[in-house]
Motif scaffolding. Structure first.
Motif, PDB file in Angstrom:
ATOM      1  N   GLY A  22       0.815  -1.209   0.000  1.00  0.00           N
ATOM      2  CA  GLY A  22       0.000   0.000   0.000  1.00  0.00           C
ATOM      3  C   GLY A  22       0.845   1.253   0.000  1.00  0.00           C
ATOM      4  N   LEU A  23       2.071   1.146  -0.458  1.00  0.00           N
ATOM      5  CA  LEU A  23       2.968   2.300  -0.507  1.00  0.00           C
ATOM      6  C   LEU A  23       2.497   3.295  -1.562  1.00  0.00           C
ATOM      7  CD1 LEU A  23       6.365   0.365  -0.360  1.00  0.00           C
ATOM      8  CD2 LEU A  23       5.306   1.644   1.512  1.00  0.00           C
ATOM      9  N   SER A  24       2.785   4.557  -1.336  1.00  0.00           N
ATOM     10  CA  SER A  24       2.408   5.584  -2.306  1.00  0.00           C
ATOM     11  C   SER A  24       3.365   5.554  -3.491  1.00  0.00           C
ATOM     12  CB  SER A  24       2.431   6.964  -1.653  1.00  0.00           C
ATOM     13  OG  SER A  24       3.763   7.325  -1.302  1.00  0.00           O
ATOM     14  N   PHE A  25       2.922   6.150  -4.591  1.00  0.00           N
ATOM     15  CA  PHE A  25       3.762   6.198  -5.781  1.00  0.00           C
ATOM     16  C   PHE A  25       5.057   6.961  -5.507  1.00  0.00           C
ATOM     17  CE2 PHE A  25      -0.023   5.727  -8.921  1.00  0.00           C
ATOM     18  CZ  PHE A  25      -0.103   4.388  -8.585  1.00  0.00           C
ATOM     19  N   SER A  26       4.956   8.016  -4.717  1.00  0.00           N
ATOM     20  CA  SER A  26       6.152   8.806  -4.427  1.00  0.00           C
ATOM     21  C   SER A  26       7.153   7.999  -3.605  1.00  0.00           C
ATOM     22  CB  SER A  26       5.772  10.090  -3.687  1.00  0.00           C
ATOM     23  OG  SER A  26       5.109   9.795  -2.469  1.00  0.00           O
ATOM     24  N   GLN A  27       6.660   7.181  -2.676  1.00  0.00           N
ATOM     25  CA  GLN A  27       7.560   6.337  -1.883  1.00  0.00           C
ATOM     26  C   GLN A  27       8.248   5.302  -2.770  1.00  0.00           C
ATOM     27  OE1 GLN A  27       4.507   5.163   1.012  1.00  0.00           O
ATOM     28  NE2 GLN A  27       5.863   5.889   2.647  1.00  0.00           N
ATOM     29  N   ILE A  28       7.481   4.697  -3.659  1.00  0.00           N
ATOM     30  CA  ILE A  28       8.045   3.690  -4.559  1.00  0.00           C
ATOM     31  C   ILE A  28       9.055   4.327  -5.504  1.00  0.00           C
ATOM     32  CG2 ILE A  28       7.492   2.063  -6.413  1.00  0.00           C
ATOM     33  CD1 ILE A  28       4.781   1.619  -5.059  1.00  0.00           C
ATOM     34  N   ALA A  29       8.711   5.508  -6.021  1.00  0.00           N
ATOM     35  CA  ALA A  29       9.622   6.199  -6.932  1.00  0.00           C
ATOM     36  C   ALA A  29      10.927   6.553  -6.228  1.00  0.00           C
ATOM     37  CB  ALA A  29       8.949   7.464  -7.476  1.00  0.00           C
ATOM     38  N   GLU A  30      10.827   7.023  -4.994  1.00  0.00           N
ATOM     39  CA  GLU A  30      12.019   7.394  -4.230  1.00  0.00           C
ATOM     40  C   GLU A  30      12.889   6.172  -3.956  1.00  0.00           C
ATOM     41  OE1 GLU A  30      14.661   9.855  -2.123  1.00  0.00           O
ATOM     42  OE2 GLU A  30      12.930  10.403  -3.359  1.00  0.00           O
ATOM     43  N   PHE A  31      12.264   5.074  -3.572  1.00  0.00           N
ATOM     44  CA  PHE A  31      13.023   3.868  -3.234  1.00  0.00           C
ATOM     45  C   PHE A  31      13.704   3.271  -4.465  1.00  0.00           C
ATOM     46  CE2 PHE A  31      13.168  -0.798  -2.782  1.00  0.00           C
ATOM     47  CZ  PHE A  31      14.032  -0.893  -1.700  1.00  0.00           C
ATOM     48  N   CYS A  32      13.006   3.292  -5.597  1.00  0.00           N
ATOM     49  CA  CYS A  32      13.528   2.653  -6.812  1.00  0.00           C
ATOM     50  C   CYS A  32      14.362   3.600  -7.672  1.00  0.00           C
ATOM     51  CB  CYS A  32      12.375   2.094  -7.646  1.00  0.00           C
ATOM     52  SG  CYS A  32      11.445   0.778  -6.818  1.00  0.00           S
ATOM     53  N   GLY A  33      14.402   4.876  -7.309  1.00  0.00           N
ATOM     54  CA  GLY A  33      15.172   5.821  -8.103  1.00  0.00           C
ATOM     55  C   GLY A  33      14.527   6.128  -9.439  1.00  0.00           C
ATOM     56  N   ALA A  84       2.292   2.859   6.906  1.00  0.00           N
ATOM     57  CA  ALA A  84       1.687   3.593   8.018  1.00  0.00           C
ATOM     58  C   ALA A  84       1.933   5.095   7.920  1.00  0.00           C
ATOM     59  CB  ALA A  84       2.233   3.065   9.349  1.00  0.00           C
ATOM     60  N   ASP A  85       2.999   5.485   7.253  1.00  0.00           N
ATOM     61  CA  ASP A  85       3.350   6.902   7.155  1.00  0.00           C
ATOM     62  C   ASP A  85       3.686   7.241   5.702  1.00  0.00           C
ATOM     63  OD1 ASP A  85       4.220   9.474   7.381  1.00  0.00           O
ATOM     64  OD2 ASP A  85       5.977   9.028   8.627  1.00  0.00           O
ATOM     65  N   PRO A  86       2.801   7.946   4.998  1.00  0.00           N
ATOM     66  CA  PRO A  86       3.045   8.265   3.578  1.00  0.00           C
ATOM     67  C   PRO A  86       4.296   9.100   3.345  1.00  0.00           C
ATOM     68  CG  PRO A  86       0.752   8.664   4.178  1.00  0.00           C
ATOM     69  CD  PRO A  86       1.488   8.429   5.456  1.00  0.00           C
ATOM     70  N   ASP A  87       4.767   9.790   4.383  1.00  0.00           N
ATOM     71  CA  ASP A  87       5.961  10.625   4.236  1.00  0.00           C
ATOM     72  C   ASP A  87       7.250   9.869   4.573  1.00  0.00           C
ATOM     73  OD1 ASP A  87       4.425  12.850   3.525  1.00  0.00           O
ATOM     74  OD2 ASP A  87       4.078  13.373   5.625  1.00  0.00           O
ATOM     75  N   TYR A  88       7.107   8.619   4.967  1.00  0.00           N
ATOM     76  CA  TYR A  88       8.284   7.843   5.363  1.00  0.00           C
ATOM     77  C   TYR A  88       9.107   7.466   4.128  1.00  0.00           C
ATOM     78  CZ  TYR A  88      11.127   4.164   7.479  1.00  0.00           C
ATOM     79  OH  TYR A  88      12.182   3.396   7.914  1.00  0.00           O
ATOM     80  N   VAL A  89      10.412   7.599   4.236  1.00  0.00           N
ATOM     81  CA  VAL A  89      11.315   7.249   3.140  1.00  0.00           C
ATOM     82  C   VAL A  89      11.883   5.860   3.400  1.00  0.00           C
ATOM     83  CG1 VAL A  89      13.413   7.865   1.892  1.00  0.00           C
ATOM     84  CG2 VAL A  89      11.899   9.663   2.750  1.00  0.00           C
TER      85      VAL A  89
END
Length: 228
Positions: free
Chosen positions: A19-30, A69-74
């Motif tokens: 359930g991760l946000s697109f921004s979290q996935i984009a940040e993690f995957c570069g 749990a936290d959409p702003d978490y990196v």
């Protein structure tokens, strides 16, 4: 920040299984967020097979839960096992590939003359005598030697070749070459996705899909105005 080995395939798995946000996935995957959006919408030009980063020891389940749990978490990538490093000594080359060594040496001599004979010898697993013979064209089989990329021949990895080229360029005071072709293609893809998103948003705001004016064949022939 380190990135997963296969970012697009990893993003595909995270989209489908978390359930991760697109921004979290984009940040993690570069990746750019529009690339993640395209994968989620199944509009990407390439279909990726999902790759589980948990099984690859790149991400933990606990880390995923924290992100959900936290959409702003990196998300933080897990430190995997240390790569196997080569020990000192001559490189072992399978018998089936030893005949390709002269072609790989010739390619390096032609495309990267700044690399020293010693560095070539360590990279390919050959002797200075052989390198010198190929350079001055006194090699016994020089007529049949065709310069070929040693990476393509399987004599070394792309990372090893890039490292030795960069080191030689730095020592010679040259700028190491960079391949910007992928950057250009990626930028074009992002721009195309951005246009598609903007067009879709504009149509949604207008509340209706524009319908082209109808003109019969006679109207087109006699150039008469379109009928309501």
């Amino acid at each position: 920040m380190s990135q997963p080995l296969m970012p697009h395939a990893t993003a595909c798995w995270l989209i489908e299984n978390t359930g991760l946000s697109f921004s979290q996935i984009a940040e993690f995957c570069g990746l750019h967020i529009l690339e993640v959006q395209a994968i989620a919408d199944d509009t990407a030009s390439i279909k990726y097979t999902p790759r589980d980063p948990v099984r690859a020891h790149e991400l933990t389940v606990e880390e995923i839960h924290r992100g959900e749990a936290d959409p702003d978490y990196v998300l933080k990538i897990s430190k995997g096992s240390e790569p196997v490093r080569r020990t000192k000594g001559p490189r072992y080359t399978p018998v089936s590939k030893r005949q390709d060594k002269p072609d790989g040496i010739a390619w390096i001599l032609r495309n990267h003359p700044e690399i020293s004979d010693g560095a070539i010898g360590k990279l390919i697993g050959t002797t200075r005598t052989t390198i010198a013979a190929i350079r001055d064209r006194s090699h016994w089989n020089i007529a049949n030697i065709v310069p070929k990329d040693p990476v393509t021949l399987g004599l070394c990895s792309q990372r090893e070749l890039d490292a030795i080229v960069a080191k030689a360029a730095k020592k010679a005071g040259l700028e190491a070459p960079t391949d910007v072709r992928l950057d250009g293609a990626r930028a074009a893809l992002i721009e195309e996705l951005r246009r598609e998103r903007d067009d879709a948003a504009r149509v949604a705001d207008e509340g209706e899909v524009p319908v082209p004016e109808y003109r019969s064949e006679a109207d087109r022939l006699f150039d008469t105005p379109a009928r309501d």
